[in-house]
Design an enzyme around this catalytic site. Structure first.
Site, PDB file in Angstrom:
ATOM      1  N   GLU A  23     -24.755 -49.589 -41.781  1.00  0.00           N
ATOM      2  CA  GLU A  23     -24.967 -50.604 -42.689  1.00  0.00           C
ATOM      3  C   GLU A  23     -25.158 -51.938 -42.340  1.00  0.00           C
ATOM      4  OE1 GLU A  23     -22.204 -51.009 -45.789  1.00  0.00           O
ATOM      5  OE2 GLU A  23     -23.637 -51.566 -47.252  1.00  0.00           O
ATOM      6  N   ASP A  82     -21.469 -56.848 -46.308  1.00  0.00           N
ATOM      7  CA  ASP A  82     -21.000 -55.551 -46.297  1.00  0.00           C
ATOM      8  C   ASP A  82     -21.716 -54.999 -45.140  1.00  0.00           C
ATOM      9  OD1 ASP A  82     -20.716 -52.857 -47.479  1.00  0.00           O
ATOM     10  OD2 ASP A  82     -22.340 -53.160 -48.885  1.00  0.00           O
ATOM     11  N   ASP A 134       5.794 -60.302 -63.370  1.00  0.00           N
ATOM     12  CA  ASP A 134       5.237 -61.585 -63.597  1.00  0.00           C
ATOM     13  C   ASP A 134       4.519 -62.003 -62.360  1.00  0.00           C
ATOM     14  OD1 ASP A 134       7.454 -61.796 -62.126  1.00  0.00           O
ATOM     15  OD2 ASP A 134       8.286 -63.342 -62.941  1.00  0.00           O
ATOM     16  N   HIS A 164     -15.971 -43.138 -50.191  1.00  0.00           N
ATOM     17  CA  HIS A 164     -15.247 -44.497 -50.440  1.00  0.00           C
ATOM     18  C   HIS A 164     -13.816 -44.138 -49.910  1.00  0.00           C
ATOM     19  CE1 HIS A 164     -18.009 -45.742 -53.893  1.00  0.00           C
ATOM     20  NE2 HIS A 164     -18.541 -46.031 -52.577  1.00  0.00           N
ATOM     21  N   ARG A 177     -22.610 -43.558 -40.937  1.00  0.00           N
ATOM     22  CA  ARG A 177     -23.429 -44.869 -41.728  1.00  0.00           C
ATOM     23  C   ARG A 177     -23.473 -45.932 -40.885  1.00  0.00           C
ATOM     24  NH1 ARG A 177     -20.727 -44.135 -46.075  1.00  0.00           N
ATOM     25  NH2 ARG A 177     -19.039 -46.050 -46.167  1.00  0.00           N
ATOM     26  N   HIS A 189     -22.158 -55.209 -54.787  1.00  0.00           N
ATOM     27  CA  HIS A 189     -23.346 -54.667 -55.496  1.00  0.00           C
ATOM     28  C   HIS A 189     -23.789 -55.586 -56.525  1.00  0.00           C
ATOM     29  CE1 HIS A 189     -21.429 -50.401 -54.717  1.00  0.00           C
ATOM     30  NE2 HIS A 189     -21.892 -51.005 -53.595  1.00  0.00           N
ATOM     31  N   HIS A 203     -28.580 -51.627 -51.592  1.00  0.00           N
ATOM     32  CA  HIS A 203     -28.314 -52.121 -53.010  1.00  0.00           C
ATOM     33  C   HIS A 203     -28.262 -53.868 -52.657  1.00  0.00           C
ATOM     34  CE1 HIS A 203     -24.220 -53.249 -51.324  1.00  0.00           C
ATOM     35  NE2 HIS A 203     -24.081 -52.000 -50.884  1.00  0.00           N
ATOM     36  N   GLU A 244     -28.589 -49.142 -45.536  1.00  0.00           N
ATOM     37  CA  GLU A 244     -27.335 -48.413 -45.185  1.00  0.00           C
ATOM     38  C   GLU A 244     -27.582 -46.615 -45.172  1.00  0.00           C
ATOM     39  OE1 GLU A 244     -24.007 -48.351 -47.757  1.00  0.00           O
ATOM     40  OE2 GLU A 244     -25.096 -50.049 -49.018  1.00  0.00           O
ATOM     41  N   ASP A 252     -16.434 -49.246 -43.040  1.00  0.00           N
ATOM     42  CA  ASP A 252     -17.329 -50.042 -43.804  1.00  0.00           C
ATOM     43  C   ASP A 252     -16.503 -51.213 -44.510  1.00  0.00           C
ATOM     44  OD1 ASP A 252     -18.624 -50.972 -45.851  1.00  0.00           O
ATOM     45  OD2 ASP A 252     -19.458 -48.913 -46.689  1.00  0.00           O
ATOM     46  N   HIS A 296     -26.214 -40.669 -51.077  1.00  0.00           N
ATOM     47  CA  HIS A 296     -26.493 -41.939 -51.550  1.00  0.00           C
ATOM     48  C   HIS A 296     -27.585 -42.574 -51.310  1.00  0.00           C
ATOM     49  CE1 HIS A 296     -25.356 -44.101 -47.947  1.00  0.00           C
ATOM     50  NE2 HIS A 296     -24.586 -43.104 -47.480  1.00  0.00           N
ATOM     51  N   TYR A 347     -23.625 -36.995 -43.721  1.00  0.00           N
ATOM     52  CA  TYR A 347     -22.360 -36.416 -43.790  1.00  0.00           C
ATOM     53  C   TYR A 347     -22.048 -35.073 -43.901  1.00  0.00           C
ATOM     54  CZ  TYR A 347     -22.548 -41.320 -45.336  1.00  0.00           C
ATOM     55  OH  TYR A 347     -22.813 -42.748 -45.557  1.00  0.00           O
TER      56      TYR A 347
END
Ligand code: GLY
Ligand code: MN
Ligand code: MN
Length: 449
Positions: A418, A276, A43, A248, A416, A366, A359, A395, A265, A355, A399
């Site tokens: 961003e 972001d 619950d 991710h 990265r 996104h 975005h 961004e 990130d 990538h 890698y």
């Protein structure tokens, strides 16, 4: 309870704009549910997050609520929400209830949501079209509900009155509206960006060899909540060393080693709007030679994309510019061989940059909106021209996974950078630069720990 005092003028104008669009298609009834509550275990629920389209049109953040818009002889906006219930409110907190909600959020009518299944079938009788957020809704049972209401309406009229013959999707027109942010949305997004940027500074100040990824996640979360953000906009990525090459990677229990880069990130959600940000920094406070060489390439790529983020350019111009700079950098550092044209033509660069460069950003991290010229979808449509009021991320990254033909000094480096950009009349404004990107400035923050 609402996050902020609703701006009734803004909310009413949004509903009116949608009603006007519905009239161009012959009018009818629009049904927009908010998100359901979701069970976590037994619950116990996941913390509640409203549906973005619903919130955009209502400002109402309680669960179990539906917006109904009637585009007819007289336009109406109607809320169905949970009724007052003192006993339940002891456990779950105060609810608006229909009466107060109608007044506070500017609806023509509001009713108890327990009447939904009798209210809607009646409303469908005599309507030409049924509109709903068919392709974007966070209510997974939406179609089942709509069909049930149509069947109930059919039974009640038994062929004597017309019922909607067309189901039309509100998702695209709503996405078009949400794509251009108004002044109040931009103010919220700036505030979210500022909180997130300071959270990143705090994480840099805390990081040191021996620190776990989850410790920096905790610092970010503490900072976000401490400054009033309701939640993260998405699960924080805190990646030590080679974990940064997993795009991710969730903050886990890996320990930062001296000589590792740390990629974070993370961004907060404030009053329904996302931020972001990604930063990459050395765990011990000093970039190594190979780390700095790749970092400088990514930073130059971001600058190149930034320069193409303006109403003079289409959405993909920034990505194309970043790919050029990143690929040239890969060639210069010996990660790739051949010419720039070949490496781009054959997509060889995707070994290290897989990538896209940005975005849309807004209520959803996104965010909605076609990247091609409207109406959305077909691949051959040209890229959408940027417009003042759009918000997008910039961004780029690099890698380097271990591979036999890759110099060992680069193995496991993932970078990265961003930032969030608001498109202006003449260019764009980066609203997340409260946390620096220049390597010298990052090192200076870390020296001061
Ligand atoms: N944080 C998700 C993204 O950068 O797209
Ligand atoms: Mn992003
Ligand atoms: Mn991100």
């Amino acid at each position: 309870m609402p996050f902020t005092t609703p701006n009734l003028k803004v909310l009413t104008a949004r509903r009116k704009q949608l009603l006007t669009w519905m009239h161009t298609l012959g009018g009818g009834v629009a049904i927009v549910p908010t998100a359901p509550e979701r069970t976590r275990n037994r619950d116990n629920h996941h913390s509640y997050r409203h549906d973005s389209d619903f919130y955009y049109l209502t400002g109402f953040s309680e669960a179990h609520a539906w917006l109904i818009l009637v585009a007819g002889d007289i336009d109406q906006s109607i809320l169905l929400c949970e009724g007052k219930n003192p006993e339940v409110e002891i456990w779950n907190g105060v609810r608006w209830g229909p009466e107060a909600a109608a007044e506070h959020f500017g609806f023509d009518q509001a009713h108890d949501v327990k009447d939904l299944d009798t209210f809607i079938p009646k409303l469908l009788v005599g309507q030409r079209n049924l509109f709903s957020t068919l392709s974007h809704s966070t209510q997974p049972d939406l179609l089942k509900h709509l069909q049930g209401w149509l069947v109930a309406a059919q039974h009640s009229v038994r062929g004597t009155r017309a019922l909607p013959q067309q189901w039309l999707d509100l998702s695209d027109p709503l996405a078009e509206m949400r794509l251009i942010k108004d002044a109040s949305e931009l103010a919220t997004m700036r505030a979210a960006a500022a909180i997130s940027a300071q959270g990143h500074v705090r994480a840099m100040q805390t990081a040191r060899p021996g620190c776990h990824e989850y410790e920096l996640e905790a610092e970010l979360l503490y900072h976000f909540r401490k400054h009033g953000a309701q939640s993260v906009a998405y699960d924080s990525i805190v990646a030590a060393g080679a974990n940064a090459c997993v795009l991710h990677h969730r903050a886990g229990d890996a320990v930062m080693q001296a000589g590792d880069l740390v990629l974070i990130d993370a961004g907060c959600e404030l009053d329904g709007y996302a931020s972001d940000i990604t930063r990459t920094f050395p765990a011990n406070g000093k970039f190594s030679g190979p780390q700095r060489a790749l970092y400088d390439i990514v930073l130059a790529a971001q600058q190149a994309a930034y320069e193409k983020t303006s109403p003079q350019h289409h959405f993909n111009a920034g990505h194309d510019a970043a790919v050029q700079v990143l690929t040239q950098g890969m060639l210069d550092e010996g990660l790739l061989q051949g010419t720039l044209a070949q490496a781009i033509e054959t997509a060889a660069y995707r070994q290290f940059y897989m990538h896209r460069t940005g975005h849309w950003l807004g209520m959803d991290v996104h965010d909605v909106g076609s990247y091609r010229s409207p109406p959305a979808s077909a691949e051959e449509r040209p890229w959408r021209q940027l417009q003042a009021g759009m918000v997008l991320t910039i961004e780029p990254g690099l890698y380097v996974r271990p591979a036999p033909d890759v110099a060992k000094k680069f193995w496991g480096i993932g970078i990265r950078i961003e930032d969030d950009a608001v498109v202006t009349e003449t260019g764009c404004e980066l609203i997340t630069r409260g946390v620096p990107v220049a390597p010298d400035e990052i090192e200076a923050i870390m020296r001061a720990r």
